[in-house]
Design a protein around this motif. Structure first.
Motif, mmCIF file in Angstrom:
data_model
loop_
_atom_site.group_PDB
_atom_site.id
_atom_site.type_symbol
_atom_site.label_atom_id
_atom_site.label_comp_id
_atom_site.label_asym_id
_atom_site.label_seq_id
_atom_site.Cartn_x
_atom_site.Cartn_y
_atom_site.Cartn_z
ATOM 1 N N PHE A 227 47.424 11.835 39.939
ATOM 2 C CA PHE A 227 46.945 12.903 40.833
ATOM 3 C C PHE A 227 48.019 13.264 41.855
ATOM 4 C CE2 PHE A 227 45.835 10.213 44.485
ATOM 5 C CZ PHE A 227 45.654 8.983 43.886
ATOM 6 N N HIS A 228 48.028 14.563 42.193
ATOM 7 C CA HIS A 228 49.038 15.104 43.098
ATOM 8 C C HIS A 228 48.690 14.742 44.537
ATOM 9 C CE1 HIS A 228 51.644 18.099 45.057
ATOM 10 N NE2 HIS A 228 52.358 18.004 43.941
ATOM 11 N N GLN A 229 49.713 14.644 45.384
ATOM 12 C CA GLN A 229 49.427 14.303 46.787
ATOM 13 C C GLN A 229 48.494 15.319 47.459
ATOM 14 O OE1 GLN A 229 52.804 14.307 49.436
ATOM 15 N NE2 GLN A 229 53.945 15.699 48.125
ATOM 16 N N ARG A 230 48.465 16.557 46.939
ATOM 17 C CA ARG A 230 47.511 17.559 47.480
ATOM 18 C C ARG A 230 46.083 17.026 47.452
ATOM 19 N NH1 ARG A 230 50.517 21.289 44.440
ATOM 20 N NH2 ARG A 230 49.180 20.822 42.662
ATOM 21 N N GLU A 231 45.776 16.260 46.371
ATOM 22 C CA GLU A 231 44.393 15.770 46.203
ATOM 23 C C GLU A 231 43.990 14.760 47.279
ATOM 24 O OE1 GLU A 231 42.631 15.217 42.316
ATOM 25 O OE2 GLU A 231 44.534 15.779 41.406
ATOM 26 N N LEU A 232 44.996 14.169 47.927
ATOM 27 C CA LEU A 232 44.677 13.237 49.015
ATOM 28 C C LEU A 232 43.933 13.979 50.126
ATOM 29 C CD1 LEU A 232 48.121 11.384 49.220
ATOM 30 C CD2 LEU A 232 45.973 10.404 48.413
ATOM 31 N N PHE A 233 44.299 15.248 50.314
ATOM 32 C CA PHE A 233 43.717 16.015 51.424
ATOM 33 C C PHE A 233 42.451 16.768 51.009
ATOM 34 C CE2 PHE A 233 48.166 15.267 52.409
ATOM 35 C CZ PHE A 233 48.010 14.593 53.613
ATOM 36 N N LEU A 234 42.153 16.739 49.713
ATOM 37 C CA LEU A 234 40.895 17.332 49.245
ATOM 38 C C LEU A 234 39.827 16.244 49.119
ATOM 39 C CD1 LEU A 234 42.396 19.540 46.375
ATOM 40 C CD2 LEU A 234 41.691 20.286 48.660
ATOM 41 N N ALA A 235 40.249 15.007 49.340
ATOM 42 C CA ALA A 235 39.352 13.864 49.085
ATOM 43 C C ALA A 235 38.311 13.706 50.183
ATOM 44 C CB ALA A 235 40.186 12.593 49.001
ATOM 45 N N ASP A 236 37.181 13.089 49.791
ATOM 46 C CA ASP A 236 36.172 12.690 50.782
ATOM 47 C C ASP A 236 36.574 11.351 51.400
ATOM 48 O OD1 ASP A 236 34.517 14.896 50.044
ATOM 49 O OD2 ASP A 236 33.994 13.776 48.219
ATOM 50 N N GLU A 237 37.175 10.499 50.562
ATOM 51 C CA GLU A 237 37.609 9.185 51.040
ATOM 52 C C GLU A 237 38.909 8.811 50.311
ATOM 53 O OE1 GLU A 237 34.606 6.046 50.722
ATOM 54 O OE2 GLU A 237 33.053 7.581 50.546
ATOM 55 N N VAL A 238 39.732 8.056 50.999
ATOM 56 C CA VAL A 238 40.931 7.481 50.362
ATOM 57 C C VAL A 238 40.985 6.014 50.799
ATOM 58 C CG1 VAL A 238 43.454 7.556 50.208
ATOM 59 C CG2 VAL A 238 42.181 9.695 50.444
ATOM 60 N N PHE A 239 41.345 5.131 49.883
ATOM 61 C CA PHE A 239 41.498 3.734 50.304
ATOM 62 C C PHE A 239 42.517 2.994 49.441
ATOM 63 C CE2 PHE A 239 37.812 3.796 47.411
ATOM 64 C CZ PHE A 239 38.063 2.743 46.547
ATOM 65 N N PHE A 240 43.040 1.919 50.033
ATOM 66 C CA PHE A 240 43.931 1.006 49.328
ATOM 67 C C PHE A 240 43.129 -0.189 48.836
ATOM 68 C CE2 PHE A 240 47.865 2.013 52.144
ATOM 69 C CZ PHE A 240 48.438 2.790 51.159
ATOM 70 N N THR A 241 43.611 -0.830 47.773
ATOM 71 C CA THR A 241 43.056 -2.128 47.373
ATOM 72 C C THR A 241 44.213 -3.102 47.150
ATOM 73 O OG1 THR A 241 43.134 -1.690 44.991
ATOM 74 C CG2 THR A 241 41.105 -1.069 46.154
ATOM 75 N N GLY A 242 43.972 -4.362 47.497
ATOM 76 C CA GLY A 242 44.993 -5.381 47.272
ATOM 77 C C GLY A 242 44.464 -6.751 47.631
ATOM 78 N N THR A 243 45.190 -7.766 47.207
ATOM 79 C CA THR A 243 44.768 -9.149 47.452
ATOM 80 C C THR A 243 44.568 -9.413 48.940
ATOM 81 O OG1 THR A 243 45.830 -9.926 45.452
ATOM 82 C CG2 THR A 243 45.551 -11.553 47.197
ATOM 83 N N ILE A 244 45.460 -8.903 49.770
ATOM 84 C CA ILE A 244 45.332 -9.132 51.214
ATOM 85 C C ILE A 244 44.644 -7.944 51.886
ATOM 86 C CG2 ILE A 244 46.603 -9.626 53.361
ATOM 87 C CD1 ILE A 244 46.670 -11.950 51.284
ATOM 88 N N SER A 245 44.960 -6.724 51.448
ATOM 89 C CA SER A 245 44.321 -5.557 52.091
ATOM 90 C C SER A 245 42.856 -5.412 51.662
ATOM 91 C CB SER A 245 45.109 -4.275 51.800
ATOM 92 O OG SER A 245 45.292 -4.090 50.412
ATOM 93 N N GLU A 246 42.489 -6.033 50.543
ATOM 94 C CA GLU A 246 41.107 -5.975 49.997
ATOM 95 C C GLU A 246 40.718 -4.514 49.773
ATOM 96 O OE1 GLU A 246 39.352 -8.739 52.860
ATOM 97 O OE2 GLU A 246 39.722 -10.365 51.442
ATOM 98 N N VAL A 247 39.786 -3.959 50.571
ATOM 99 C CA VAL A 247 39.556 -2.503 50.475
ATOM 100 C C VAL A 247 39.846 -1.956 51.863
ATOM 101 C CG1 VAL A 247 37.869 -0.668 50.107
ATOM 102 C CG2 VAL A 247 37.799 -2.725 48.675
ATOM 103 N N LEU A 248 40.899 -1.161 51.978
ATOM 104 C CA LEU A 248 41.334 -0.684 53.288
ATOM 105 C C LEU A 248 41.196 0.844 53.359
ATOM 106 C CD1 LEU A 248 42.569 -1.431 56.022
ATOM 107 C CD2 LEU A 248 44.823 -1.079 54.998
ATOM 108 N N PRO A 249 40.233 1.334 54.159
ATOM 109 C CA PRO A 249 40.018 2.781 54.220
ATOM 110 C C PRO A 249 41.153 3.505 54.962
ATOM 111 C CG PRO A 249 38.244 1.550 55.334
ATOM 112 C CD PRO A 249 39.328 0.578 55.033
#
Ligand SMILES: Cc1ncc(COP(=O)(O)O)c(C=O)c1O
Length: 280
Positions: A227-249
């Motif tokens: 997905f294009h970076q444009r879609e980041l700004f069309l999103a309702d939510e964005v988050f990271f996932t990772g072993t330490i970050s877990e689910v980071l909004p």
């Protein structure tokens, strides 16, 4: 709760641990790694981390250390440290040999580990979300191999810190949003999740897999596509996932608000479910 290190079979206080100057991990980044986290005294997804470690070792033609040996060493170190909320770091290099680009003929791998308490991020990051920046993805073409060559990642993280952000999202030359410096990236739009497919351009995150499984159980549709970076700004939510970050909004990207600027219901739900799964 002693912070411990392990070097090829020996356990010691972390501050006493030294490895030889000609270790290839040190001189060439010729090494792979994993980070396994624990909650409530339980290591999470150890099998999955061991599978990925083995895949990384094979991808670099490292001498593969038997799985039992690695597993026993991990359990012994974890047992000795008695740290309920730990980050256990594992690194396997092609070992020590006189500096030479070509692989040594009979490499003897260097297997090292450290174990320390996790420095959890403030709870406000979970409840209010964080801001991130975007940076060009200057990494090599095999980001699916978890090697210790992390210069682009640490430089991007430092740029984020210096601009007052929590982290950075790598963007390809043609505008594709890849992942964070130590996390995978998800977008929620109209109750559907979108995340980058498993290609050599991203790491096959273990937390990513857990989140995809949780989505299945919640009947949340997922699209694994670029997905294009444009879609980041069309999103309702964005988050990271990772072993330490877990689910980071993520609520701000490059200073612009994401969605309504607040942590969304899907990120919150997935975070709670992940915590429950880790503690079960
Ligand atoms: C570049 C990158 N992407 C994604 C992740 C998340 O992977 P995992 O969920 O296995 O921690 C990491 C973790 O270190 C990472 O370094």
């Amino acid at each position: 709760m002693p912070e411990l290190a392990y070097i090829n079979g020996d356990v010691m206080p972390i501050e006493n641990a030294m490895i030889p100057i000609e270790d290839r991990g040190n001189q060439f980044g010729d090494a792979v790694y994993e980070v396994i986290a624990s909650r409530n005294g339980r290591l999470f997804c150890m099998e999955e981390h061991l599978n990925r470690l083995e895949r990384s070792m094979r991808a670099l033609s490292l001498p593969v250390i038997p799985r039992d040996t690695i597993e026993q060493a991990i359990l012994n170190l974890f047992g000795q440290a008695q740290i309920p909320r730990a980050a256990l770091y594992i690194q396997i290099s092609r070992g020590v040999s006189p500096r030479n680009h070509g692989y040594p003929e009979n490499p003897c791998p260097m297997f090292i580990m450290t174990i320390r308490p996790v420095k959890d991020m403030p709870e406000s990051c979970r409840t209010e979300g964080v801001g991130v920046i975007t940076v060009p993805d200057t990494r090599w073409g095999r980001c699916d191999i978890k090697t210790v060559q992390l210069l682009p990642n640490i430089m991007a993280k430092q740029r984020a810190i210096e601009s007052g952000a929590a982290d950075a999202i790598f963007i390809s030359a043609d505008g594709i949003a890849r992942e964070g410096t130590s996390s995978n990236l998800f977008v929620v739009r109209n109750n559907r999740l979108i995340t980058h497919p498993l290609t050599p351009e991203i790491l096959r995150g273990i937390t990513r897999i857990v989140i995809l499984d949780l989505c299945k159980s919640l009947n949340i549709p997922v699209e694994e596509r670029r997905f294009h970076q444009r879609e980041l700004f069309l999103a309702d939510e964005v988050f990271f996932t990772g072993t330490i970050s877990e689910v980071l909004p993520i609520v701000r990207i490059d200073g612009k608000t994401v969605g309504n600027g607040r942590v969304g219901p899907i990120s919150s739900r997935l975070y709670q479910m992940l915590l429950k799964k880790m503690s079960d």
